[in-house]
Design an enzyme around this catalytic site. Structure first.
Site, PDB file in Angstrom:
ATOM      1  N   GLY A  71      -0.156   5.791  -6.053  1.00 20.20           N
ATOM      2  CA  GLY A  71       0.948   5.804  -5.100  1.00 20.20           C
ATOM      3  C   GLY A  71       0.734   6.911  -4.091  1.00 20.20           C
ATOM      4  N   CYS A  72       1.800   7.495  -3.640  1.00 20.25           N
ATOM      5  CA  CYS A  72       1.736   8.553  -2.636  1.00 20.25           C
ATOM      6  C   CYS A  72       0.974   9.763  -3.182  1.00 20.25           C
ATOM      7  CB  CYS A  72       3.151   8.962  -2.254  1.00 20.25           C
ATOM      8  SG  CYS A  72       3.216  10.336  -1.098  1.00 20.25           S
ATOM      9  N   PHE A  73       0.012  10.247  -2.412  1.00 21.94           N
ATOM     10  CA  PHE A  73      -0.788  11.377  -2.896  1.00 21.94           C
ATOM     11  C   PHE A  73       0.008  12.658  -3.020  1.00 21.94           C
ATOM     12  CE2 PHE A  73      -3.046  11.043   1.503  1.00 21.94           C
ATOM     13  CZ  PHE A  73      -1.954  11.553   2.188  1.00 21.94           C
TER      14      PHE A  73
END
Length: 180
Positions: free
Chosen positions: A14-16
């Site tokens: 997902g979002c880093f």
């Protein structure tokens, strides 16, 4: 410190910003860099291009770690238990191939260990794990404002609503692996 034989793991969940924040709390982790890999578009991608979903790149982190302190397998277990590896191209409200669950292996040993961890972790989840396992291609560092995002923006709404619960889960499940 010069005699330490660091290893590198590359994962996307997902979002880093989320995965970076998780691994910055893990003992034995020397450095975490947010970036992009896995795409087919030529040249260095930008965040804006990645967000379009058209480049094929995933938001990932590269974790430089001391294998004498934490193993590659432990890195992967932490990764697999702090995001949802059963949702295809999605983590919470973040949707698109850039948010896919993926492990990029650096060599045959990492590939073998990742296959083993994925097999073991499937026993933990009712739904099938959809985490992709691929050989690492070119890794591009994300823009500077993405690095240390949680450390620099912990009061921001996304951090409070999305990242804080992941950190709470990390602290509950892996307290023995965290920085003191």
């Amino acid at each position: 410190m010069d005699n330490i034989n660091f290893e590198v793991a590359t994962v996307g969940g997902g979002c880093f910003w989320c995965t970076e924040a998780v691994f910055q709390e893990v003992r034995g982790v020397h450095k975490v860099v947010s970036g992009y890999t896995g795409g087919k578009a030529p040249g260095r991608p930008t965040y804006r291009e990645i967000c379009s979903g058209l480049t094929g790149h995933a938001e990932v982190i590269q974790i430089t770690f001391d294998p004498a302190v934490i193993t590659y397998e432990d890195i992967l277990i932490i990764f697999m238990t702090t995001h949802d590896p059963t949702t295809l191209n999605r983590q919470g409200a973040d949707t698109g191939t850039q948010y896919r669950s993926v492990i990029y292996y650096h060599n045959a040993s990492q590939q073998q260990k990742a296959n083993m961890v994925l097999s073991e972790m499937q026993k933990v989840y009712e739904k099938p794990i959809v985490t992709e396992l691929s050989s690492l291609g070119i890794f591009y560092d994300a823009e500077d404002y993405h690095q240390d995002y949680y450390k620099n923006n912990s009061e921001q709404g996304y951090c409070q609503v999305v990242i804080n619960p992941k950190l709470a889960k990390l602290r509950q499940l892996h307290a023995d692996k965290l920085l003191k």
